[in-house]
Design a protein around this motif. Sequence first.
Motif, PDB file in Angstrom:
ATOM      1  N   GLU A  37       2.548   5.249 -12.211  1.00  0.00           N
ATOM      2  CA  GLU A  37       1.168   4.791 -11.979  1.00  0.00           C
ATOM      3  C   GLU A  37       1.170   3.284 -11.712  1.00  0.00           C
ATOM      4  OE1 GLU A  37      -1.942   6.261 -12.357  1.00  0.00           O
ATOM      5  OE2 GLU A  37      -1.503   8.244 -13.208  1.00  0.00           O
ATOM      6  N   ARG A  38       2.034   2.601 -12.431  1.00  0.00           N
ATOM      7  CA  ARG A  38       2.100   1.139 -12.345  1.00  0.00           C
ATOM      8  C   ARG A  38       2.863   0.674 -11.105  1.00  0.00           C
ATOM      9  NH1 ARG A  38       4.152   0.787 -17.244  1.00  0.00           N
ATOM     10  NH2 ARG A  38       6.251   0.188 -16.641  1.00  0.00           N
ATOM     11  N   ASN A  39       3.949   1.363 -10.789  1.00  0.00           N
ATOM     12  CA  ASN A  39       4.881   0.852  -9.771  1.00  0.00           C
ATOM     13  C   ASN A  39       4.695   1.409  -8.367  1.00  0.00           C
ATOM     14  OD1 ASN A  39       6.144  -0.808 -11.532  1.00  0.00           O
ATOM     15  ND2 ASN A  39       8.138   0.194 -11.466  1.00  0.00           N
ATOM     16  N   VAL A  40       4.188   2.630  -8.258  1.00  0.00           N
ATOM     17  CA  VAL A  40       4.095   3.253  -6.921  1.00  0.00           C
ATOM     18  C   VAL A  40       2.625   3.366  -6.545  1.00  0.00           C
ATOM     19  CG1 VAL A  40       4.701   5.256  -5.511  1.00  0.00           C
ATOM     20  CG2 VAL A  40       6.265   4.489  -7.315  1.00  0.00           C
ATOM     21  N   GLY A  41       2.232   2.498  -5.605  1.00  0.00           N
ATOM     22  CA  GLY A  41       0.821   2.324  -5.273  1.00  0.00           C
ATOM     23  C   GLY A  41       0.064   3.599  -4.955  1.00  0.00           C
ATOM     24  N   VAL A  42       0.754   4.598  -4.428  1.00  0.00           N
ATOM     25  CA  VAL A  42       0.053   5.794  -3.949  1.00  0.00           C
ATOM     26  C   VAL A  42       0.109   6.936  -4.981  1.00  0.00           C
ATOM     27  CG1 VAL A  42       1.984   7.004  -2.807  1.00  0.00           C
ATOM     28  CG2 VAL A  42      -0.269   7.018  -1.752  1.00  0.00           C
ATOM     29  N   TYR A  43       0.874   6.767  -6.024  1.00  0.00           N
ATOM     30  CA  TYR A  43       1.145   7.878  -6.966  1.00  0.00           C
ATOM     31  C   TYR A  43      -0.145   8.452  -7.576  1.00  0.00           C
ATOM     32  CZ  TYR A  43       3.260  10.376 -10.921  1.00  0.00           C
ATOM     33  OH  TYR A  43       3.634  11.337 -11.834  1.00  0.00           O
ATOM     34  N   HIS A  44      -1.052   7.591  -8.015  1.00  0.00           N
ATOM     35  CA  HIS A  44      -2.257   8.094  -8.674  1.00  0.00           C
ATOM     36  C   HIS A  44      -3.207   8.781  -7.695  1.00  0.00           C
ATOM     37  CE1 HIS A  44      -3.735   4.233  -7.166  1.00  0.00           C
ATOM     38  NE2 HIS A  44      -4.945   4.729  -7.259  1.00  0.00           N
ATOM     39  N   LYS A  45      -2.951   8.624  -6.390  1.00  0.00           N
ATOM     40  CA  LYS A  45      -3.821   9.267  -5.396  1.00  0.00           C
ATOM     41  C   LYS A  45      -3.338  10.664  -5.019  1.00  0.00           C
ATOM     42  CE  LYS A  45      -4.901   4.816  -3.295  1.00  0.00           C
ATOM     43  NZ  LYS A  45      -4.608   3.960  -2.159  1.00  0.00           N
ATOM     44  N   LEU A  46      -2.116  11.008  -5.417  1.00  0.00           N
ATOM     45  CA  LEU A  46      -1.573  12.323  -5.040  1.00  0.00           C
ATOM     46  C   LEU A  46      -2.362  13.433  -5.719  1.00  0.00           C
ATOM     47  CD1 LEU A  46       2.304  11.794  -5.407  1.00  0.00           C
ATOM     48  CD2 LEU A  46       0.953  11.726  -3.319  1.00  0.00           C
ATOM     49  N   GLY A  69       7.849  -3.102  -2.128  1.00  0.00           N
ATOM     50  CA  GLY A  69       7.439  -2.058  -1.183  1.00  0.00           C
ATOM     51  C   GLY A  69       6.699  -0.921  -1.869  1.00  0.00           C
ATOM     52  N   ALA A  70       7.098  -0.598  -3.104  1.00  0.00           N
ATOM     53  CA  ALA A  70       6.465   0.511  -3.825  1.00  0.00           C
ATOM     54  C   ALA A  70       5.057   0.135  -4.266  1.00  0.00           C
ATOM     55  CB  ALA A  70       7.312   0.887  -5.040  1.00  0.00           C
ATOM     56  N   ARG A  71       4.895  -1.096  -4.739  1.00  0.00           N
ATOM     57  CA  ARG A  71       3.576  -1.503  -5.264  1.00  0.00           C
ATOM     58  C   ARG A  71       2.556  -1.652  -4.144  1.00  0.00           C
ATOM     59  NH1 ARG A  71       5.491  -5.385 -10.294  1.00  0.00           N
ATOM     60  NH2 ARG A  71       5.739  -3.645 -11.730  1.00  0.00           N
ATOM     61  N   ASP A  72       2.981  -2.195  -3.013  1.00  0.00           N
ATOM     62  CA  ASP A  72       2.050  -2.305  -1.879  1.00  0.00           C
ATOM     63  C   ASP A  72       2.346  -1.152  -0.913  1.00  0.00           C
ATOM     64  OD1 ASP A  72       0.544  -2.814   0.310  1.00  0.00           O
ATOM     65  OD2 ASP A  72       1.035  -4.943   0.450  1.00  0.00           O
ATOM     66  N   GLY A  86       3.054  -0.954   5.416  1.00  0.00           N
ATOM     67  CA  GLY A  86       3.998  -0.406   6.400  1.00  0.00           C
ATOM     68  C   GLY A  86       5.435  -0.854   6.175  1.00  0.00           C
ATOM     69  N   GLN A  87       5.703  -1.546   5.076  1.00  0.00           N
ATOM     70  CA  GLN A  87       7.062  -2.030   4.786  1.00  0.00           C
ATOM     71  C   GLN A  87       7.545  -1.351   3.507  1.00  0.00           C
ATOM     72  OE1 GLN A  87       8.570  -4.612   6.694  1.00  0.00           O
ATOM     73  NE2 GLN A  87       6.789  -4.583   8.044  1.00  0.00           N
ATOM     74  N   ASN A  88       8.537  -0.520   3.619  1.00  0.00           N
ATOM     75  CA  ASN A  88       9.018   0.174   2.421  1.00  0.00           C
ATOM     76  C   ASN A  88      10.496   0.518   2.593  1.00  0.00           C
ATOM     77  OD1 ASN A  88       9.621   2.327   0.507  1.00  0.00           O
ATOM     78  ND2 ASN A  88       7.424   2.248   0.060  1.00  0.00           N
ATOM     79  N   VAL A  89      11.349  -0.238   1.898  1.00  0.00           N
ATOM     80  CA  VAL A  89      12.799  -0.109   2.107  1.00  0.00           C
ATOM     81  C   VAL A  89      13.326   1.254   1.646  1.00  0.00           C
ATOM     82  CG1 VAL A  89      13.493  -1.236  -0.077  1.00  0.00           C
ATOM     83  CG2 VAL A  89      15.012  -1.317   1.887  1.00  0.00           C
ATOM     84  N   GLU A 134       8.086   4.834   7.692  1.00  0.00           N
ATOM     85  CA  GLU A 134       7.374   3.871   6.831  1.00  0.00           C
ATOM     86  C   GLU A 134       5.894   3.810   7.216  1.00  0.00           C
ATOM     87  OE1 GLU A 134       9.560  -0.037   5.974  1.00  0.00           O
ATOM     88  OE2 GLU A 134      10.637   0.714   7.715  1.00  0.00           O
ATOM     89  N   THR A 135       5.624   3.760   8.521  1.00  0.00           N
ATOM     90  CA  THR A 135       4.245   3.648   8.993  1.00  0.00           C
ATOM     91  C   THR A 135       3.468   4.934   8.705  1.00  0.00           C
ATOM     92  OG1 THR A 135       5.132   2.287  10.779  1.00  0.00           O
ATOM     93  CG2 THR A 135       2.849   2.963  10.994  1.00  0.00           C
ATOM     94  N   PHE A 136       4.126   6.088   8.905  1.00  0.00           N
ATOM     95  CA  PHE A 136       3.486   7.387   8.676  1.00  0.00           C
ATOM     96  C   PHE A 136       2.984   7.492   7.233  1.00  0.00           C
ATOM     97  CE2 PHE A 136       4.119  11.803   7.160  1.00  0.00           C
ATOM     98  CZ  PHE A 136       3.173  12.456   7.951  1.00  0.00           C
ATOM     99  N   PHE A 137       3.810   7.063   6.275  1.00  0.00           N
ATOM    100  CA  PHE A 137       3.419   7.187   4.873  1.00  0.00           C
ATOM    101  C   PHE A 137       2.458   6.081   4.436  1.00  0.00           C
ATOM    102  CE2 PHE A 137       6.907  10.144   4.727  1.00  0.00           C
ATOM    103  CZ  PHE A 137       6.515  11.053   3.747  1.00  0.00           C
ATOM    104  N   GLU A 138       2.613   4.901   5.000  1.00  0.00           N
ATOM    105  CA  GLU A 138       1.835   3.770   4.481  1.00  0.00           C
ATOM    106  C   GLU A 138       0.588   3.440   5.308  1.00  0.00           C
ATOM    107  OE1 GLU A 138       3.740   0.358   3.042  1.00  0.00           O
ATOM    108  OE2 GLU A 138       4.913   1.515   1.601  1.00  0.00           O
ATOM    109  N   LYS A 139       0.603   3.826   6.595  1.00  0.00           N
ATOM    110  CA  LYS A 139      -0.580   3.560   7.431  1.00  0.00           C
ATOM    111  C   LYS A 139      -0.952   4.828   8.199  1.00  0.00           C
ATOM    112  CE  LYS A 139       0.231  -1.363   8.022  1.00  0.00           C
ATOM    113  NZ  LYS A 139       0.327  -2.490   8.943  1.00  0.00           N
TER     114      LYS A 139
END
Length: 272
Positions: free
Chosen positions: A42-51, A157-160, A164-167, A238-243
Amino acid sequence: MNPWLLLISVCIAIVLALWIPRLRLKRALSAPFPPEWDALLERNVGVYHKLPLPLRAQLQRLILQFLHEKNFTGAAGLAITDEIRVTIAAEACMLVLNRSSGVYPGLRYIIVYPTSFLVERSRPSEAGVVELGAHNLLGESWHNGKVILAWDSVLRGARDFSDGQNVVLHEFAHQLDNENGSADGAPLLANTSSYRSWARVLSEEFSELQDDTRHGRPSLMDHYGATNPAEFFAVATETFFEKPRQMAQNHAELFGVLKDYYRIDPGDWQEQ
Ligand SMILES: [Zn+2]
């Protein structure tokens, strides 16, 4: 030794060799997902709580499998913690949701540096001459079952999860690309017609990105994707998942092809 006894012993050894790893995996998957890992994600992966909850449950199970099967090693003095293992596993497993083909079966080792790391690489210069030089990297994917990551970039990359940037997404897309034995921007697909539309859509989009890069025009996908088709697939992931919304709007065919491949629509998560 009696030949029959020898044969029976060999058969028992084969059965045990096949059965014990499956039993160990089954036991690992039956363990409850630790609540402290849930809080950590919840803290580290920005999208986790939205799943959506079913997808989150599926992701947790994949994380347990990933952590059971893969070895983490810290480099340059970095001590591997649960935070590092679980954060990397969560993002890597997002790429294999809704699949039955296993969790990166060819991958064995994840090596984590505290920050960017220097490697010696030969690359063509602008004049076309191949030169050896030191390069600072945030991540690297090897075809021999290894991924190397810089922890500070992983966490950033995980928090934001919207820039579109996620290593992690990038390097694990390379792992998927390698599953058919060649890193060419075309991973294993369901059937021949999927390869046809993949080749058409991705080559058109790749040319467009190359053109934008050559002329210094802004683009939704990072210009690094114009390097070659393998980098294009990793950057497009990266873009598909983040934008997802912007990609669906501005690159609808590419979004559709990636949605079919990844079997999810990250745009849905933004609704939650
Ligand atoms: Zn790459």
